[in-house]
Write a protein that holds these residues in place. Structure first.
Motif, PDB file in Angstrom:
ATOM      1  N   VAL A 345       0.850  -1.192   0.000  1.00  0.00           N
ATOM      2  CA  VAL A 345       0.000   0.000   0.000  1.00  0.00           C
ATOM      3  C   VAL A 345       0.887   1.243   0.000  1.00  0.00           C
ATOM      4  O   VAL A 345       1.773   1.385   0.843  1.00  0.00           O
ATOM      5  N   ALA A 346       0.632   2.144  -0.945  1.00  0.00           N
ATOM      6  CA  ALA A 346       1.337   3.421  -1.007  1.00  0.00           C
ATOM      7  C   ALA A 346       0.576   4.443  -0.180  1.00  0.00           C
ATOM      8  O   ALA A 346      -0.615   4.667  -0.393  1.00  0.00           O
ATOM      9  N   LEU A 347       1.268   5.050   0.771  1.00  0.00           N
ATOM     10  CA  LEU A 347       0.671   6.033   1.673  1.00  0.00           C
ATOM     11  C   LEU A 347       1.216   7.408   1.274  1.00  0.00           C
ATOM     12  O   LEU A 347       2.394   7.699   1.470  1.00  0.00           O
ATOM     13  N   PHE A 348       0.354   8.241   0.706  1.00  0.00           N
ATOM     14  CA  PHE A 348       0.779   9.552   0.234  1.00  0.00           C
ATOM     15  C   PHE A 348       0.501  10.611   1.311  1.00  0.00           C
ATOM     16  O   PHE A 348      -0.649  10.946   1.583  1.00  0.00           O
ATOM     17  N   GLY A 349       1.561  11.101   1.906  1.00  0.00           N
ATOM     18  CA  GLY A 349       1.439  12.137   2.926  1.00  0.00           C
ATOM     19  C   GLY A 349       1.556  11.590   4.325  1.00  0.00           C
ATOM     20  O   GLY A 349       0.715  10.793   4.756  1.00  0.00           O
ATOM     21  N   THR A 377       2.469  -4.308   3.454  1.00  0.00           N
ATOM     22  CA  THR A 377       3.715  -3.551   3.348  1.00  0.00           C
ATOM     23  C   THR A 377       3.361  -2.114   2.991  1.00  0.00           C
ATOM     24  O   THR A 377       2.626  -1.863   2.036  1.00  0.00           O
ATOM     25  N   VAL A 378       3.877  -1.183   3.774  1.00  0.00           N
ATOM     26  CA  VAL A 378       3.503   0.225   3.589  1.00  0.00           C
ATOM     27  C   VAL A 378       4.680   0.997   3.004  1.00  0.00           C
ATOM     28  O   VAL A 378       5.798   0.949   3.528  1.00  0.00           O
ATOM     29  N   LEU A 379       4.415   1.712   1.919  1.00  0.00           N
ATOM     30  CA  LEU A 379       5.386   2.609   1.302  1.00  0.00           C
ATOM     31  C   LEU A 379       4.935   4.037   1.580  1.00  0.00           C
ATOM     32  O   LEU A 379       3.832   4.427   1.178  1.00  0.00           O
ATOM     33  N   ILE A 398       8.621  10.184  -4.588  1.00  0.00           N
ATOM     34  CA  ILE A 398       7.463  10.239  -5.497  1.00  0.00           C
ATOM     35  C   ILE A 398       7.767   9.534  -6.814  1.00  0.00           C
ATOM     36  O   ILE A 398       6.968   8.722  -7.304  1.00  0.00           O
ATOM     37  N   ASP A 399       8.906   9.828  -7.392  1.00  0.00           N
ATOM     38  CA  ASP A 399       9.220   9.294  -8.716  1.00  0.00           C
ATOM     39  C   ASP A 399       9.517   7.797  -8.693  1.00  0.00           C
ATOM     40  O   ASP A 399       9.560   7.163  -9.766  1.00  0.00           O
ATOM     41  N   GLU A 400       9.708   7.220  -7.509  1.00  0.00           N
ATOM     42  CA  GLU A 400       9.998   5.790  -7.417  1.00  0.00           C
ATOM     43  C   GLU A 400       8.735   4.945  -7.319  1.00  0.00           C
ATOM     44  O   GLU A 400       8.774   3.732  -7.563  1.00  0.00           O
ATOM     45  N   TRP A 423      -0.470   8.804 -11.803  1.00  0.00           N
ATOM     46  CA  TRP A 423      -1.351   7.765 -11.272  1.00  0.00           C
ATOM     47  C   TRP A 423      -1.620   6.657 -12.284  1.00  0.00           C
ATOM     48  O   TRP A 423      -1.847   5.501 -11.909  1.00  0.00           O
ATOM     49  N   SER A 424      -1.589   6.987 -13.561  1.00  0.00           N
ATOM     50  CA  SER A 424      -1.821   5.947 -14.567  1.00  0.00           C
ATOM     51  C   SER A 424      -0.700   4.908 -14.552  1.00  0.00           C
ATOM     52  O   SER A 424      -0.907   3.750 -14.955  1.00  0.00           O
ATOM     53  N   ALA A 425       0.490   5.302 -14.060  1.00  0.00           N
ATOM     54  CA  ALA A 425       1.598   4.356 -14.001  1.00  0.00           C
ATOM     55  C   ALA A 425       1.374   3.295 -12.928  1.00  0.00           C
ATOM     56  O   ALA A 425       2.068   2.266 -12.924  1.00  0.00           O
ATOM     57  N   LEU A 426       0.412   3.520 -12.033  1.00  0.00           N
ATOM     58  CA  LEU A 426       0.096   2.522 -11.009  1.00  0.00           C
ATOM     59  C   LEU A 426      -0.903   1.485 -11.516  1.00  0.00           C
ATOM     60  O   LEU A 426      -1.195   0.518 -10.813  1.00  0.00           O
TER      61      LEU A 426
END
Length: 464
Positions: A345-349, A377-379, A398-400, A423-426
């Motif tokens: 899971v990507a956690l933004f902020g 697993t948290v990113l 961000i770019d990773e 977001w489309s890259a996800l």
């Protein structure tokens, strides 16, 4: 130790026979030296505003690295507009200096301003240890005619029941010095502007003379009006009432947001329409409430209160549950594709507020811990932080993120930098060659992913 006061005899303002005009002149001429204890996010900007006015300010802090930076005119709070330019100017003009020697600063000062952190402990009880230590330092140099201002947020009665007994534990007596509460009303990212007069300044003394001195001094610092309350206890309650009002209002918005599916409406749209009525002012729901203020003030206000105070306690409970609601929503959205255990899971902020590098009580930390307990697993992605707080997450730039195999995402903090996330890259490629999105929970109504294949749940709006 204090600037511009050595060549002229200093005076105290409490109990003086000088006229108000003479006192104001002495203050502005630097003949009333000031020591500010605590060079944090409020204390440093406050000390600089004092220095602009008096030219005789010493900032005290226990961190030698911070003091060394301040002595060189280097701003450790680079997110505060104006501080980086004002600090070296005041240092060069000998209007402001910093030290770790609090006792020497106290001995030289006639006005003592305490702005140290006050938090809650593991049992949700106020922790005033930093305040008490600062007061002990002030006592070491307290002279008759001095005045002590407490700007730290404290439980009602702290000045009279905690601060004054410490100050009088030596050879000082009540009535020999002034003591007042002057609650800070300052937001991160706009401290100088707020201190100089965004809002009326509230002051309240333990006695009438203390209140008078506080009103006189802060009347010189602010361009706004000074509101003098009947006593220090009332002033102590003011900041707490402000914070609890916001906590209760946000809790209402958050509870309404969790019911958007039951209502069958867009709660955000409904709130915006309802708020066109002047007496309705519902705030905006979100992933949780963080920061130095709102999560703590209800506990300060209720310290020692035996009444159940159900509304205040329930509001705090509602807001503390929001990170759990976010995680539950994400788990439900992910269920059709895979279990949360083993998911990435990507956690933004992680900062509690957009654009501000502070993490105290951030809901992102709670969200990460809940996801970790579920086996995910948290990113963590946060461009405004130099490092993450203690939390079970791997920091990722961000770019990773597009290079990581992300199964779901949560937006906790709406940093401007997240506008450039691809977001489309996800998205992923399905077995049939189609593009397949991942579940995304938007906790701040900040994302427009309509051009992607992601399933988006917006707090207050539901699944899109």
């Amino acid at each position: 130790m204090t600037r511009n006061a050595s060549a002229t005899e200093t005076i105290g303002l409490y109990g003086t026979d000088a006229s108000p005009d003479e006192q104001r002149a002495a203050f502005r001429e630097g003949r009333v030296p000031v020591a500010v204890y605590g060079m944090g996010k409020i204390g440093l900007p406050l000390s600089l505003v004092y220095a602009e006015t008096t030219g005789a300010v010493t900032g005290v802090d226990v961190d030698p690295d911070r003091v060394a930076a301040l002595t060189d005119g280097t701003n450790p709070l680079d997110h505060e507009p104006g501080v980086s330019s004002l600090l070296p100017e005041l240092v060069a003009d000998d209007r402001f200096a910093a030290t770790t020697d609090g006792e020497a600063a106290a001995a030289a000062a006639r006005v003592h301003v305490i702005v140290v952190p006050t938090v809650i402990d593991g049992d949700s009880d106020p922790d005033l240890s930093a305040l008490e230590a600062a007061v002990e330092t002030v006592r070491s140099g307290l002279d008759p005619g001095d005045t002590v201002f407490v700007e730290s947020t404290v439980p009602p009665g702290t000045c009279a029941d905690v601060v004054e007994p410490i100050l009088t534990a030596g050879d000082r007596e009540p009535g020999e010095f002034g003591l007042a509460h002057a609650p800070e009303r300052t937001a991160s990212g706009r401290a100088l502007r707020d201190i100089r007069g965004s809002y009326p300044k509230v002051v309240g003394g333990v006695d009438a003379e203390s209140g008078r001195v506080a009103a006189l001094v802060y009347g010189e610092l602010t361009d706004n009006e000074v509101v003098r309350t009947s006593d220090a206890r009332t002033a102590e309650c003011v900041k707490l009432f402000e914070g609890v009002y916001r906590d209760v209002n946000i809790a209402l918005a958050n509870e309404l947001a969790t019911l958007t599916g039951a209502f069958g409406v867009d709660v955000i749209e409904t709130i915006e329409a309802a708020n066109t009525q002047p007496y309705c002012d519902i705030l905006t729901p979100g992933a949780g409430v963080g920061g130095h203020c709102i999560p703590y003030y209800p506990y300060f206000l209720l310290d020692g209160v035996t009444d159940p105070a159900p509304l205040i306690r329930t509001a705090r409970s509602v807001n503390e549950r929001m990170p759990g609601f976010v995680v539950e929503t994400l788990v439900d959205g992910l269920a059709a594709d895979r279990p949360i255990e083993g998911a990435t899971v990507a956690l933004f902020g992680v900062a509690y507020r957009a654009g501000v590098p502070e993490t105290r009580a951030s809901p992102a930390v709670d969200i990460a811990r809940r996801l970790d307990r579920l086996g995910a697993t948290v990113l963590a992605v946060d461009p405004v932080l130099d490092e993450l707080p203690a939390m079970p997450a791997e920091r990722v730039a961000i770019d990773e993120i597009p290079d990581r195999d992300v199964d779901a995402a949560v937006l906790v903090t709406a940093h401007d930098e997240f506008r450039r996330v691809d977001w489309s890259a996800l998205e992923r490629e399905g077995a049939d060659g189609s593009r397949r999105g991942v579940p995304v929970v938007d906790g701040r109504q900040a994302l427009d992913l309509s051009e992607t294949a992601h399933d988006v749940y917006t707090v207050g709006r539901g699944w899109d």
